[in-house]
Scaffold this active site. Structure first.
Site, PDB file in Angstrom:
ATOM      1  N   LYS A   1      37.399  44.438  53.607  1.00  0.00           N
ATOM      2  CA  LYS A   1      36.123  45.008  53.144  1.00  0.00           C
ATOM      3  C   LYS A   1      35.493  45.888  54.208  1.00  0.00           C
ATOM      4  O   LYS A   1      34.958  46.945  53.899  1.00  0.00           O
ATOM      5  CB  LYS A   1      35.152  43.894  52.728  1.00  0.00           C
TER       6      LYS A   1
ATOM      7  N   LYS B   1      44.772  42.710  44.276  1.00  0.00           N
ATOM      8  CA  LYS B   1      44.267  41.676  43.371  1.00  0.00           C
ATOM      9  C   LYS B   1      43.168  42.225  42.466  1.00  0.00           C
ATOM     10  O   LYS B   1      42.432  43.140  42.865  1.00  0.00           O
ATOM     11  CB  LYS B   1      43.769  40.464  44.152  1.00  0.00           C
TER      12      LYS B   1
ATOM     13  N   LYS C   1      36.231  42.150  41.161  1.00  0.00           N
ATOM     14  CA  LYS C   1      35.021  42.493  40.405  1.00  0.00           C
ATOM     15  C   LYS C   1      34.542  43.887  40.761  1.00  0.00           C
ATOM     16  O   LYS C   1      34.204  44.677  39.903  1.00  0.00           O
ATOM     17  CB  LYS C   1      33.900  41.495  40.732  1.00  0.00           C
TER      18      LYS C   1
END
Ligand code: AQP
Length: 344
Positions: A124, A205, A208
Site C-alpha cells: 500500500k 487478490k 475492495k
C-alpha cells in the site's frame, strides 16, 4: 442471547474478526471471511467488529460524511450473510475506546522493523507514495482488537495471515516484558477460497479498493444480478480448454476455486471431468460460476433489504454488541495497564 458455553458446559473458544468499512464488500470478503464466520459461529463465542478506525489509515480514501453509512452497510451485510446477532456479538470498533487505548500500549512494545516488514504495508505504501503513520501501525491496532477479547481464533482470508501472526508475536512480546497478560491467537483460514483473485487480473487478490476503481475487478455482495454476471463472464482466462485445476492457468483456477468455495455437490475434479466430456469452453465454466454466485448473492441481497428497512433493528444489534464488547474488553485493558505500570 450469546451462548458462551457449549453443550458440555465448558466455555466456548473465543473468535474475533472484522472488516474495514471501505469500498464495496466483494465475493472474496464473503468466501474468505463472512461465510466462515456464519458457518462456524455455533461452535465458538464469536465477536464480529466493523473496524472503522482501520478505515482511517488511508484518509484520502475515506469520505467522512459517508463513513457512518458505510459502517451500517457492513454491519447489515454481516447479518445478511448469515451472522446471527442472537448468537454472535456484532459491534463497531470506535464504540469501544479500549481498542485505541490498548493499541498505544502495544505500539510502545512492538519493534518498528516488525511493522516495516508487513507485506500489506509495503504494497500500500508503494502504491500511495506518501502515507500516514496509521498505515504502518494498523497491524498493532488490529492486534489490540484481537487481544482485548482473549481471542483464540481469528477467521480471515489468506491475505491477513501475516497480521494475525504479528498479533501473536505482539502478545508474546508483551507477556515476556510484563507477565502473562494476553492469550496468543491463531489464524483460522479455510483450505480453498481463502484468496480469491481479481477477475480482471488473476495475479492480484480481489480487493475492495480496486473494485471501486475497476468495474470488472470484483463482484460486490450488493451488485445487481446482471452486473455480477457481466463481471464473471468478462473474467480474464486464456484461449485454452484446460479444466483440471493443477494444469489450469491462474484465471481459470480462480474460477474453479470460486465455484468450489460457493458450495454445491460437485467437486472441482467432477466439474473438470464433466466440462471436458461435454467439450465445453471457458464460457461455460464462467456461466456455471455466475449461477453459483447468483445463488449465493440473491438471499444476501434480500436479507440486506429487510435489515436496512428497519433501522431500529440494526441500532439494537449494535448497541447490545458494543455493550458486551465494552464489558469484555475493560478487565483485559486494565490487566495490561497494571502490568505495564499505568492506570489505577
Ligand atoms: N480476495 C480475498 N479473498 C479472500 N478473503 C479476502 N479478504 C479480503 N480480500 C479477500 C478477507 O476479508 C476480510 C476483510 O478484509 P479487510 O476489510 O480487513 O481488508 P482487506 O483484506 O485489505 O480487504 P480488501 O478488500 O483488500 O480492501 P482494501 O482494498 O481496502 O485493502 C479479511 O478477513 C480478509 O482476509
Amino acid at each position: 442471547m450469546t451462548a458462551t458455553t457449549g453443550p458440555d458446559g465448558a466455555p466456548k473458544r473465543r473468535v474475533f474478526s472484522g472488516v474495514q468499512p471501505t469500498g464495496k464488500l466483494h465475493i472474496g470478503n464473503y468466501v474468505g471471511a463472512l461465510a466462515v464466520w456464519a458457518r462456524e459461529q455455533h461452535r465458538f463465542d464469536s465477536l464480529f467488529c466493523v473496524v472503522d478506525l482501520h478505515a482511517l489509515t488511508v484518509p484520502e480514501a475515506v469520505d467522512p460524511g459517508g463513513l457512518r453509512a458505510k459502517v451500517r452497510e457492513v454491519a447489515a451485510l454481516y447479518v445478511a450473510a448469515g451472522v446471527d446477532p442472537d448468537r454472535s456479538t456484532i459491534f463497531v470498533q470506535s464504540e469501544v475506546p479500549a481498542h485505541s487505548e490498548l493499541a498505544w500500549l502495544l505500539t510502545c512494545t512492538t519493534p518498528l522493523g516488525w511493522l516495516q516488514r508487513m507485506t500489506q504495508f509495503k504494497a500500500k505504501s508503494g502504491r500511495l507514495g506518501s502515507v500516514g503513520t496509521g498505515l504502518l501501525c494498523y497491524p498493532v491496532l488490529q492486534a489490540a482488537d484481537i487481544l482485548l477479547y482473549e481471542t483464540d481464533l481469528v477467521p480471515v482470508g489468506e491475505d491477513q495471515r501475516q497480521h494475525v501472526e504479528l498479533a501473536r508475536d505482539v502478545a508474546l512480546r508483551f507477556n515476556s516484558l510484563f507477565g502473562e497478560v494476553f492469550v496468543p491467537p491463531e489464524a483460522m483460514i479455510r483450505s480453498g477460497g481463502a484468496r480469491v483473485m481479481g477477475l480482471d487480473d488473476p495475479t492480484a487478490k480481489m480487493s475492495k479498493s480496486t473494485g471501486e476503481r475497476a468495474p470488472g475487478h470484483s463482484v460486490g455482495l450488493l451488485d445487481p444480478p446482471a452486473v455480477a454476471r457481466k463481471a464473471i463472464m468478462g473474467a480474464r482466462t486464456d484461449s485454452g480448454r484446460e479444466f483440471r485445476y493443477d494444469e489450469a492457468t491462474p484465471g481459470v483456477r480462480n474460477l474453479i476455486e470460486l465455484y468450489e468455495a460457493l458450495g454445491g455437490a460437485e467437486s472441482r475434479d467432477a466439474l473438470a471431468e464433466r466440462l471436458d466430456r461435454e467439450g465445453k469452453g471457458y464460457g461455460h465454466l464462467k456461466a456455471e460460476v455466475a449461477e453459483r454466485v447468483e445463488a449465493t448473492l440473491a438471499p444476501i441481497r434480500e436479507a440486506y433489504a429487510r435489515i436496512v428497512a428497519d433501522p431500529a433493528y440494526l441500532d439494537g444489534i449494535l448497541a447490545r454488541g458494543a455493550e458486551r464488547a465494552r464489558d469484555l474488553a475493560a478487565p483485559v485493558l486494565r490487566r495490561a495497564q497494571r502490568a505495564a505500570g499505568v492506570g489505577t
